[in-house]
Design an enzyme around this catalytic site. Structure first.
Site, PDB file in Angstrom:
ATOM      1  N   ARG A  18       0.943  -1.193   0.032  1.00  0.00           N
ATOM      2  CA  ARG A  18      -0.006   0.051  -0.055  1.00  0.00           C
ATOM      3  C   ARG A  18       0.774   1.154  -0.036  1.00  0.00           C
ATOM      4  O   ARG A  18       1.571   1.380   0.924  1.00  0.00           O
ATOM      5  CB  ARG A  18      -0.900   0.100   1.200  1.00  0.00           C
ATOM      6  CG  ARG A  18      -1.866   1.176   1.455  1.00  0.00           C
ATOM      7  CD  ARG A  18      -3.159   1.054   0.339  1.00  0.00           C
ATOM      8  NE  ARG A  18      -4.082   1.928   0.746  1.00  0.00           N
ATOM      9  CZ  ARG A  18      -4.534   2.979   0.052  1.00  0.00           C
ATOM     10  NH1 ARG A  18      -3.877   3.029  -1.367  1.00  0.00           N
ATOM     11  NH2 ARG A  18      -5.357   3.827   0.128  1.00  0.00           N
ATOM     12  N   GLU A  85      -4.394  -7.564  -5.998  1.00  0.00           N
ATOM     13  CA  GLU A  85      -3.244  -8.143  -6.067  1.00  0.00           C
ATOM     14  C   GLU A  85      -3.113  -9.663  -5.290  1.00  0.00           C
ATOM     15  O   GLU A  85      -2.578 -10.509  -5.582  1.00  0.00           O
ATOM     16  CB  GLU A  85      -2.039  -7.218  -5.684  1.00  0.00           C
ATOM     17  CG  GLU A  85      -1.800  -6.348  -6.701  1.00  0.00           C
ATOM     18  CD  GLU A  85      -0.796  -5.174  -6.081  1.00  0.00           C
ATOM     19  OE1 GLU A  85      -0.590  -3.979  -6.715  1.00  0.00           O
ATOM     20  OE2 GLU A  85      -0.087  -5.519  -5.347  1.00  0.00           O
TER      21      GLU A  85
END
Length: 1137
Positions: A18, A85
């Site tokens: 992130r 992902e």
């Protein structure tokens, strides 16, 4: 061997993170450190090209990476891209062997895998947005849970630089362990690797698992081992594949070098440890690896000492280790204590795989040459799916013209290709002399012959056949195909070439002859010294050959002589060597052979289609003769005096049409075990008394003038099989009771009614009795012996088909045949069955087909699975059934209750009726559906029904399973031939009967496609229903959304709770009595009183009842089922005490 190659790796590492949490601090430092160590890393900031869509680019990058590092931070789950992902990463972990390493950056791993704290809040937001039952959110949850459970790194307030160094070191060590080259064209590999991974149980670290790969040379064991290594080696702390162990350790001292290599590779050492001797190496391996989870593959092992020096018994390594051994010798693997079910037989490529592999090697995409299909097919036939042969032949034929293909095929049909032959010959070279001789005999003479016959011949030639054949099977040099010995064509060619190379230019100096020209050449020449030990001349059509009197006499070593389709135009006698052990001859003309004076060693004589006037005289001189078989010998009138052959064990006289007399000596022969008179219509002179103590098989078949069975004055303890078929016998003597060991009896008589004495009930060991033709069957009460309380106590199969029976009172007495499992009474004149048949608890099969006078069938036995009552036109209503239609309902209920989970089929055939309404009708000739592992695990069976017109056309029901559109060979397509004529057929099939057992862990794909095809004409209607356990709601949603299967074809058996009524679309109304019955069954291990349960005839009874009965606390309750009709169309299921 089948499949495409593994995907190419473009990146060493893919970083998932992130960005707002870690991009500019921890991640930046990690990315830089990886790059400085030469580790090519994907980070979206660096590698995305302008204009690319981020999602496809990310997916491609993940798929092309070797390792994925997921940096779980506080806000990771708040990004939809991050969740996509991690889902894709975990998918590639399962499907592409992607290594996944998580970093828990200032978050607790329990937050990630358990959906807590920030992860819980993020997932709750998505559930609110997409719905609580969203498949997308479920996929993200599962991916987070799986990834959060992996071993990785956890950082709260520690030193980030130390963590980064640890990560870089781990990645560097991981990347240094590079995969192995598998094959230029790895056809057929992937599906086999999937099966082996399932066998290895890679998900468990509780124990050490050993697996053997077994198969003939050139079959692809080493290729498969390398592919398996590549697929799993990164899951271990250390790994090593030792190739060519046999070749590398011809001198046992060379095992020290292999021990050094094993330690060097598994421990990732900078230089080899020095091992002074095997014993020190053993201790080093144990000491250094006993706590390490390792993958060890030992390729091409042929000596147990190799295994003992390199792996012990597998206990040298840490838990979770996997040891894989490839060998041509199955016994070696099992001697190493590898379980039989962990020995994987590497099989030849199927036709499609073989064609693909040959094409890849023989043809180029730029090649303009076209080769006829029949030439390609001939090469495929020659190779028989052997990968080595396909590769070698394909490369050799690459770029060659059709004429060269034709010439090559002609050449290799005579002389095997050297590269292939040398690989195959390794197995032969490892044999001892006994096995070498047996192998060469099979290659030259016995391929396709019955194993039991070959054993006799080999034993007669002073070879140890039992152990020898087993060793050849264990070495994959032969196979047993339904009792026949088979051998791969290339292995047979290798064996014949070994014999040919004994003396290429002089056939008489070879040990074996089988080619016509060689045999003729040797027989027509002045031989001098001759080395021939076995000779076979078997032209496809009758050949006339002039064999000189002394042609065989100089073959002093000759033990085996086989002459088929050969007519000797020379009329004089043929002299044979005294060393001869076995003669087989079939042809035309007289059999006029003589032996020299002196001891003779002939053991087997098999003559057919010959005039054998001299045979009787000949046999008198043979003390060692053990086997005589004379077939179609019309000149034979009387059998020989067996007192001249004291060691004779088998006498078989088949189709000797003029044989009249059996010599009295057969009645007292000490060693005679098998006595056959088959197809001897004139035989009528036979000994009155039979005393042959060792006789175990007596066959008198199609001897139409044979009228009187001999008296048995004393107990014959050896006779186990008696066949009297189509004779003129009118009765069996009371002395039949002296056949005390008789197990199988066949009495198929011609026209005369045969009286069966009551003494027959004394045969304590009789298990199988078949009769046809009119017989007079006794009752047990007719037996005067008060000591016999139980008649035929071990009989389990009684077949009285077409015996002209009008009554079957002998079935009333339950003390007769108490263990009877199969009763066949078809094509008789009976009108009813005794009521006591319902108490035959062991009876599984009842055959009543074509009993045209049969009017009623009483209550059936409780565990009956097969009922054949087709073509019983007079069958009417009885006390338990109001119509044939109800027969179908009763049959279906019996299927539901008695057969489910018993892994055996159930079938009912009736003369008429309608298909039950609850079955799913099929309009076309076939239907298919898809099933996932979750659904397949619920399958209990399939119920099939078909209604026929009144015609005699045959029809077949076929089943097949495919994966990803491919029939993979490990699942059989089976056909069931259904009865001709009108009527109705109802079948229950367990899954193993339909498609074999489907192991989803061993297939390349997530779904299986199942097909049902009904072929034939005259079918009015047909349908089916799948019986399954109760489905969870989410599984139903998945099936419906993905349109895998129509839920209407599933019939669920199960219940949520005993205390509440279970809703069912199959029940017309809830029944409180059913619930009370279930509670009663829970409280008691047996039923104390009769309790009727009502159900509607238009639908099956509540499945929940039977689920409770059969599965409560893993206990099975068995009881008879009684159905009685009521006026309001309800039926009672009564559970008697």
């Amino acid at each position: 061997m089948a499949s495409s190659s593994k995907p190419k790796r473009f990146y060493d590492v893919f970083l998932s993170f992130r960005g707002t949490d870690v991009r500019n601090n921890f991640l930046g430092h990690l990315y830089k450190a990886l790059g400085q160590n030469g580790i090519y890393t994907f980070q979206d900031r660096e590698e995305l090209r302008k204009g690319d869509q981020i999602s496809p680019a990310l997916i491609k990058a993940i798929e092309q990476s070797c390792i994925a590092i997921i940096v779980f931070s506080e806000d990771y789950a708040s990004s939809k891209w991050c969740l996509e992902e991690v889902a894709k990463i975990m998918e590639c972990k399962e499907q592409r062997d992607l290594t996944v390493l998580p970093v828990f950056y200032k978050v607790d791993p329990r937050e990630v895998r358990g959906g807590r704290e920030s992860y819980g809040r993020a997932l709750a937001k998505y559930e609110s947005k997409f719905g609580k039952d969203s498949e997308e959110v479920k996929r993200w949850k599962k991916a987070l849970s799986d990834a959060g459970s992996l071993s990785g790194w956890h950082l709260n307030d520690g030193d980030e630089s130390e963590l980064i160094q640890s990560i870089v070191k781990k990645i560097s060590n991981h990347l240094e362990r590079t995969p192995l080259h598998v094959a230029k064209h790895p056809i057929g590999i992937n599906s086999r690797v999937v099966q082996l991974k399932s066998m290895l149980k890679l998900d468990s670290d509780d124990d050490i698992v050993m697996v053997g790969l077994w198969g003939q040379g050139g079959i692809g064991k080493s290729t498969l081992a390398r592919a398996l290594y590549n697929a799993i080696f990164r899951q271990f702390e250390g790994s090593c594949l030792l190739a060519n162990v046999r070749e590398a350790s011809k001198d046992l001292k060379d095992l020290v070098s292999l021990q050094e290599k094993l330690l060097f590779e598994i421990l990732s050492l900078q230089q080899r440890l020095e091992v002074s001797c095997i014993e020190k190496g053993i201790n080093l391996i144990q000491d250094r690896l006993r706590h390490k989870k390792v993958l060890l593959i030992l390729d091409d092992v042929d000596d147990l000492r190799q295994l003992n020096a390199l792996a012990g018994e597998g206990k040298w390594f840490g838990n979770g280790s996997r040891i894989i051994v490839t060998s041509r010798d199955k016994h070696l693997l099992t001697s190493y204590r590898i379980d039989q079910d962990h020995v994987y037989k590497v099989r030849a490529l199927n036709d499609k795989e073989a064609r693909e592999l040959l094409s890849n090697h023989a043809f180029s995409t730029h090649q303009n040459l076209e080769i006829r299909r029949d030439l390609v097919d001939s090469v495929l036939t020659h190779a028989r799916g052997l990968p080595l042969a396909l590769e070698v032949l394909g490369c050799f034929l690459y770029g060659r013209r059709e004429q060269e293909w034709e010439s090559t095929l002609r050449k290799f049909s005579r002389i095997p290709e050297s590269t292939i032959n040398n690989v195959l010959k390794i197995s032969y070279d490892g044999l001892q002399e006994n096995e070498k001789d047996i192998f060469l005999d099979i290659a030259c003479f016995f391929k396709g012959r019955l194993c039991k016959d070959v054993k006799k011949i080999l034993d007669s030639c002073n070879l140890e056949a039992e152990i020898g054949l087993n060793i050849l099977f264990e070495r994959s040099l032969i196979s047993n195909n339904y009792g026949e010995i088979q051998m791969h064509d290339l292995i047979q060619s290798m064996g014949k070439n070994i014999v040919r190379q004994e003396c290429p230019n002089d056939p008489k100096r070879r040990s074996r002859l089988w080619q016509y020209d060689d045999v003729v050449d040797v027989l027509s020449s002045d031989m001098g010294d001759c080395a021939v030990k076995a000779l076979a001349l078997e032209p496809p059509e009758l050949e006339e050959l002039s064999i000189r009197p002394n042609a065989f006499k100089k073959m002093r070593r000759l033990k085996l002589l086989i002459l088929h389709n050969v007519h000797n135009s020379f009329q004089g006698p043929i002299w044979l060597p005294n060393e001869l052990r076995w003669i087989q001859q079939s042809g035309h003309g007289s059999w006029n052979s003589h032996f020299s004076s002196g001891p003779k060693k002939l053991i087997g004589l098999d003559i057919s289609n010959c005039s054998i006037a001299g045979v009787i005289k000949l046999c008198k001189d043979f003390q060692q003769l053990r086997y005589i078989k004379l077939s179609n010998c019309e000149s034979l009138v009387s059998t020989l005096d067996l007192s001249c052959t004291p060691n004779l064990e088998e006498l078989k006289l088949w189709n000797c049409k003029n044989l009249i007399e059996a010599h009295v000596s057969i009645a007292n022969h000490d060693k005679l075990q098998v006595l056959h008179f088959k197809g001897c219509p004139e035989l009528h002179v036979f000994p009155n008394v039979l005393k042959t103590q060792n006789l175990r098989d007596l066959n008198l078949s199609v001897c139409s003038k044979f009228e009187r069975f001999p008296i048995i004055p004393h107990e014959l303890g050896g006779l186990k099989k008696l066949s009297i078929l189509h004779t003129a016998i009118k009765e069996l003597p009371p002395s039949i009771e002296n056949l005390v060991s008789l197990e199988v009896m066949c009495l198929d008589i011609c026209e005369n009614p045969v009286h069966i004495p009551s003494n027959i009930y004394k045969l304590q060991k009789l298990q199988w009795w078949r009769s046809s033709g009119p017989i007079l069957f006794p009752k047990l009460q007719d037996l005067s012996d008060p000591c016999t309380k139980i008649g035929l106590p071990n009989l389990n199969k009684l077949d009285l088909t077409d015996c002209n029976l009008f009554k079957v009172e002998f079935l009333e007495d339950l003390s007769c045949f108490p263990l009877l499992k199969s009763l066949r009474l078809s094509r008789n004149n009976i009108t009813s069955l005794p009521a006591s048949i319902s108490k035959r608890d062991h009876l599984l099969e009842l055959g009543l087909s074509s009993c045209h006078q049969l009017q009623a069938i009483p209550q059936l036995p409780p565990f009956l699975k097969l009922l054949y009552a087709d073509e019983c036109e007079s069958l009417q209503t009885n006390g338990h059934l109001t119509s044939i239609d109800q027969w179908v309902r009763r049959g279906l209920t019996m299927v539901d209750t008695a057969s489910i989970n018993k892994d055996s089929s159930c079938c009912i055939r009736l003369p008429r009726g309608e298909m039950p309404k609850w079955l799913q009708p099929v309009e076309e000739g076939s239907i298919s559906f898809m099933a996932s592992k979750e659904l397949y695990d619920k399958f209990l069976g399939l119920v099939f029904c078909a209604v026929r017109d009144n015609d005699d056309l045959c029809w077949t029901l076929e089943f097949a399973a495919h994966f990803n559109g491919k029939f993979q060979g490990i699942y059989s397509e089976l056909g069931y031939r259904l009865p001709s004529g009108g009527g109705i057929t109802l079948n229950y099939f367990p899954p193993s009967d339909l498609w074999k057992v489907v192991h989803f862990g061993q297939i390349d794909g997530s779904y299986a496609q199942f097909n049902l095809t009904l072929s034939g004409e005259g079918v009015k209607e047909w349908g089916f229903r799948i019986i399954c356990k109760q489905l969870e709601d989410d599984l139903k949603i998945t099936l419906r959304d993905n349109k895998l299967i129509d839920l209407a074809i599933l019939y669920e058996i199960g219940h949520e709770t005993m205390d509440s009524e279970v809703e069912s679309s199959h029940l017309h109304e809830a029944n409180p009595i059913e619930i009370g019955l279930l509670k009663n069954l829970q409280e008691n291990s047996h039923v104390h009183e009769n309790r009727p349960v009502e159900f509607d005839l238009d639908c099956p009874p509540s499945a929940d009842i039977y689920d409770g009965i059969e599965f409560r606390r893993d206990r099975y309750f068995s009881f008879p089922l009684i159905f009685s009709p009521k006026p309001n169309k309800k039926c009672s299921l009564i559970l008697p005490e």
